[in-house]
Design an enzyme around this catalytic site. Structure first.
Site: not given
Ligand SMILES: Cc1ncc(COP(=O)(O)O)c(C=O)c1O
Length: 333
Positions: A63, A280
């Site tokens: 981010k 994630s």
């Molecule tokens: C830990 C984590 N994984 C995945 C994402 C997903 O990324 P994006 O917002 O670019 O879809 C985020 C942020 O939203 C995140 O904080």
């Protein structure tokens, strides 16, 4: 086992001659691409799986890229000027990124987040000195979004809201940097790009760039398989407010990941690859492995949005210990 003296990681190359920098913001982006060798060991030798290590960003996550881009754009357009406060709703990583960037550039930061985000995330944001308002944990990230809108409506002149769910600069950051980095790092050989969806910024921006370079590259989004899930940072689209920057029609495929499979993969990654990541990343790697198993050849790139040190007090490592037993982990914490 790899010969330890022969291992030269991209990160080592990156830091071999440390560059002189003017602020921590100069460290955003240009992250290493790690080949996942052991976990991918059972699949066809013609298939390689790589993970982009976004935890290497100075705020510790993917981010940092969109947060910086949205702030730079705000300053350029005049919407963010001295005297204004940056406000946004965030489940954690964007908040950390904004808090860091606000400090460097001299803007106060206020965040709205669900009260159940991990203690580590709260403490990191507190350490940067941002002000936090907590929303109802049962309403998740959508609850934070709604409460943030309310605070903003009460005093619109005070704030600049980067609005990560609707600001095209979010995906633009990935279009301009994450995509080109991946294309270069794989010498243009990438065949599959796999990433989780939170705001959709990563998958949309990176995917768009890669498709422009080679329309045959498959872009696959990973999402929780259920509305109630333990995959911090990811969104279950069917039951969420759909982000304005998310355009499902640009995806080739969606891969549903269960919390169990994602957590199990986090445990495998720490024990088999020596890399401790967040939930994630586990979901993304699980999807990459399942998709890789079906291929005879290909270069799969996925994204590990952050490292795992922020989640050591969460269900990932505490609540599930009695239910799951993976590898030689004793769950004695
Ligand atoms: C830990 C984590 N994984 C995945 C994402 C997903 O990324 P994006 O917002 O670019 O879809 C985020 C942020 O939203 C995140 O904080």
């Amino acid at each position: 086992m790899a010969n330890p003296t022969a291992v030269r990681s991209i990160a080592a190359e990156r830091f071999r001659e440390p560059k002189k920098i003017e602020s921590v913001l100069d460290l955003v982006g240009d992250t290493p691409l790690l080949e996942i060798r052991r976990i991918a060991g059972g699949i066809s030798p013609g298939v390689k799986i790589f993970a982009k290590l976004e935890g290497m960003n100075p705020g510790g996550s993917v981010k940092d890229r969109p947060a910086l881009k949205m702030i730079q754009d705000g300053i350029k357009s005049g919407k963010l000027a001295p005297g204004k406060t940056i406000i946004d709703s965030t489940s954690g990583n964007t908040g950390i990124a904004l808090s860091m960037i606000g400090r460097v550039l001299g803007y106060p930061v206020e965040l709205v987040m669900p009260s159940n985000v991990s203690a580590e995330r709260k403490r990191i944001i507190h350490a940067y000195g941002a002000k936090v308002t907590y929303s109802d944990p049962l309403e998740g990230s959508d609850g934070a979004l709604r409460l943030c809108r309310k605070v903003l409506e009460e005093n619109p002149a005070k704030y600049f809201k980067p609005d990560q769910y609707f600001n095209p600069m979010n995906s633009q950051a990935h279009y301009e940097a994450t995509g080109p980095e991946i294309y270069r790092q794989t010498d243009g050989r990438i065949t599959h790009f796999i990433a989780g969806i939170g705001t959709g910024g990563t998958i949309m921006g990176t995917g768009r760039y890669l498709k422009e370079r080679n329309p045959k590259i498959r872009v696959i989004a990973v999402e929780p398989d259920d509305a109630l899930h333990g995959l911090e940072g990811l969104k279950h689209m069917a039951t969420s407010i759909v982000p304005g920057i998310y355009h499902e029609e640009e995806l080739d495929e969606k891969f549903p990941a269960s919390t169990e499979d994602a957590y199990a993969m986090v445990y495998r990654l720490s024990q088999e690859e020596g890399i401790l990541v967040g939930q994630s990343s586990g979901a993304a790697m699980h999807a990459a492995l399942q998709i890789g198993r079906k291929l005879r050849s290909g270069v799969i790139v996925t994204v590990f949005p952050d490292f795992g040190d922020k989640y050591l007090t969460t269900n990932l490592w505490v609540g599930w210990r009695d239910r799951m037993s993976v590898g030689n982990l004793k769950f004695s914490i």
